[in-house]
Enzyme design. Sequence first.
Site, short mmCIF file in Angstrom:
data_model
loop_
_atom_site.label_atom_id
_atom_site.label_comp_id
_atom_site.label_asym_id
_atom_site.label_seq_id
_atom_site.Cartn_x
_atom_site.Cartn_y
_atom_site.Cartn_z
N SER A 18 -56.92 2.26 -30.91
CA SER A 18 -56.37 2.10 -32.40
C SER A 18 -56.88 2.34 -33.38
O SER A 18 -58.53 2.23 -32.94
CB SER A 18 -55.19 0.56 -31.81
OG SER A 18 -55.26 0.34 -34.15
N TYR A 31 -55.79 -8.10 -31.24
CA TYR A 31 -56.09 -7.16 -31.13
C TYR A 31 -57.21 -5.56 -31.19
O TYR A 31 -56.87 -5.15 -30.58
CB TYR A 31 -54.30 -6.57 -31.90
CG TYR A 31 -53.91 -5.17 -32.40
CD1 TYR A 31 -53.17 -5.15 -30.93
CD2 TYR A 31 -54.57 -4.33 -33.12
CE1 TYR A 31 -52.70 -3.48 -31.01
CE2 TYR A 31 -54.59 -2.77 -33.17
CZ TYR A 31 -53.40 -3.19 -32.26
OH TYR A 31 -52.81 -1.37 -32.20
#
Length: 134
Positions: A18, A31
């Site tokens: 990401s 995350y």
Amino acid sequence: MPCRGDLKPGSQLALVGSLAHLLPFSQAGAYGSSKAAVHYLTQALGTDLGDKQVSVHCIQPGFVKTPLTDKNNFAMPSIISPEQASQAIIKGLNKGKTVINFPSLFSGFLHILNCLPYRWQQNICRRLAHKEGA
């Protein structure tokens, strides 16, 4: 994940990370750090498998509209559809890109911010969190 010995010359291995790994976003420690680990793993596997003629790709999307992102309660700039994401992935793989970032404008903006001094990055991310939390 397949064993390194199972990948034949000419194979492609793609891992999904990401763009979130680029900046210290508020309340995204787990995350962001897991996506940074995916990025590092991709680089390490690329080193290990390069001599075996296996291409390793790190797919680093921004926001993609999914049932998971539908649950987010914060702004998601430049959010794209799953169809747009799949087109960007296929295009990047066909071009042989090692790192596939998209959408381009959002990715470029985050990469520029990533070049700033760390304290500046933190201050920007704090301000974004306060703005969204207001």
